[in-house]
Design a protein around this motif. Structure first.
Motif, short mmCIF file in Angstrom:
data_model
loop_
_atom_site.label_atom_id
_atom_site.label_comp_id
_atom_site.label_asym_id
_atom_site.label_seq_id
_atom_site.Cartn_x
_atom_site.Cartn_y
_atom_site.Cartn_z
N ILE A 20 -25.27 22.49 -128.56
CA ILE A 20 -25.83 23.21 -127.62
C ILE A 20 -27.51 23.10 -127.52
N GLU A 21 -28.31 23.25 -126.56
CA GLU A 21 -29.68 23.42 -126.49
C GLU A 21 -29.97 24.96 -126.39
N GLU A 22 -30.30 25.53 -127.50
CA GLU A 22 -30.49 26.91 -127.82
C GLU A 22 -31.07 27.78 -126.57
N GLU A 23 -32.15 27.06 -125.92
CA GLU A 23 -32.94 27.81 -124.98
C GLU A 23 -32.31 27.49 -123.52
N ARG A 24 -31.37 26.92 -123.36
CA ARG A 24 -30.66 26.57 -122.05
C ARG A 24 -29.58 27.90 -121.68
N PHE A 25 -29.33 27.93 -120.50
CA PHE A 25 -28.33 29.02 -119.96
C PHE A 25 -26.85 28.63 -120.71
N LEU A 26 -26.27 29.47 -121.31
CA LEU A 26 -25.04 29.50 -121.95
C LEU A 26 -24.09 30.28 -120.94
N PRO A 27 -22.87 29.80 -120.84
CA PRO A 27 -21.85 30.31 -119.99
C PRO A 27 -21.36 31.71 -120.69
N ALA A 29 -18.65 33.12 -121.23
CA ALA A 29 -17.36 33.04 -121.69
C ALA A 29 -17.24 33.08 -123.04
N GLY A 30 -15.70 33.29 -123.31
CA GLY A 30 -15.44 33.25 -124.66
C GLY A 30 -15.26 31.98 -125.30
N ALA A 31 -15.53 31.73 -126.68
CA ALA A 31 -16.01 30.43 -127.35
C ALA A 31 -15.89 30.56 -128.73
N ASN A 32 -15.60 29.56 -129.14
CA ASN A 32 -15.61 29.55 -130.77
C ASN A 32 -16.84 28.76 -131.14
N TYR A 33 -17.50 28.95 -132.02
CA TYR A 33 -18.68 28.25 -132.42
C TYR A 33 -18.69 27.89 -133.96
N VAL A 34 -19.27 26.94 -134.37
CA VAL A 34 -19.63 26.83 -135.75
C VAL A 34 -21.20 26.48 -135.87
N ILE A 35 -21.56 26.78 -137.04
CA ILE A 35 -22.83 26.68 -137.52
C ILE A 35 -22.98 25.48 -138.64
N ALA A 36 -23.60 24.20 -138.17
CA ALA A 36 -23.21 23.05 -139.27
C ALA A 36 -24.56 22.31 -139.57
N ARG A 37 -24.66 21.66 -140.52
CA ARG A 37 -25.35 20.66 -140.60
C ARG A 37 -24.83 19.51 -140.26
N VAL A 38 -25.45 18.67 -139.11
CA VAL A 38 -24.98 17.44 -138.68
C VAL A 38 -25.77 16.36 -138.90
N ASN A 53 -18.31 36.33 -125.67
CA ASN A 53 -19.30 35.99 -124.46
C ASN A 53 -20.37 35.09 -124.97
N LEU A 54 -20.40 33.84 -125.03
CA LEU A 54 -21.39 33.05 -125.48
C LEU A 54 -22.73 33.27 -125.09
N ALA A 55 -22.76 33.75 -123.88
CA ALA A 55 -24.38 34.18 -123.29
C ALA A 55 -24.95 35.11 -124.04
N SER A 56 -24.16 36.02 -124.74
CA SER A 56 -24.54 37.30 -125.43
C SER A 56 -25.55 36.81 -126.56
#
Length: 103
Positions: A20-27, A29-38, A53-56
């Motif tokens: 994701i682009e962190e500064e963009r609008f996020l929905p 909605a419920g979501a899973n997320y991972v923090i990773a080195r890509v 709530n991903l937008a929170s």
């Protein structure tokens, strides 16, 4: 174009995550997320979480903490409405990747 990364859980299930682009609008909605080195190889998953709530952006403090050690850490998300599904996926990924920040 957003990059998609496929992660495989301990169960063998495959999950497609999107950076994701962190500064963009996020929905909101419920979501899973991972923090990773890509990198060009397998991503290094440092944390796996879920949110109702991903937008929170309740994931942001964990990302900032991760960046203290992993400067190039990114947030990858996968929308999942049902909490039970999100939790099962999170556990599956933790069992496979053993992320250091989930200890």
């Amino acid at each position: 174009m957003t990059r998609q990364i496929e992660l495989t859980g301990k169960s063998g299930a495959r999950y497609r995550y999107t950076s994701i682009e962190e500064e963009r609008f996020l929905p909101p909605a419920g979501a899973n997320y991972v923090i990773a080195r890509v990198t060009s190889g397998e991503p290094l998953v440092v944390y796996a979480g879920e949110t109702g709530n991903l937008a929170s952006q309740d994931w942001r403090p964990t990302l900032e903490k991760a960046r203290e050690q992993y400067k190039d850490a990114k947030v990858l998300t996968r929308l999942n409405v049902t909490r039970a599904v999100r939790e099962a996926e999170r556990v599956d990924l933790i069992e496979q990747y053993n992320p250091p920040m989930n200890q």
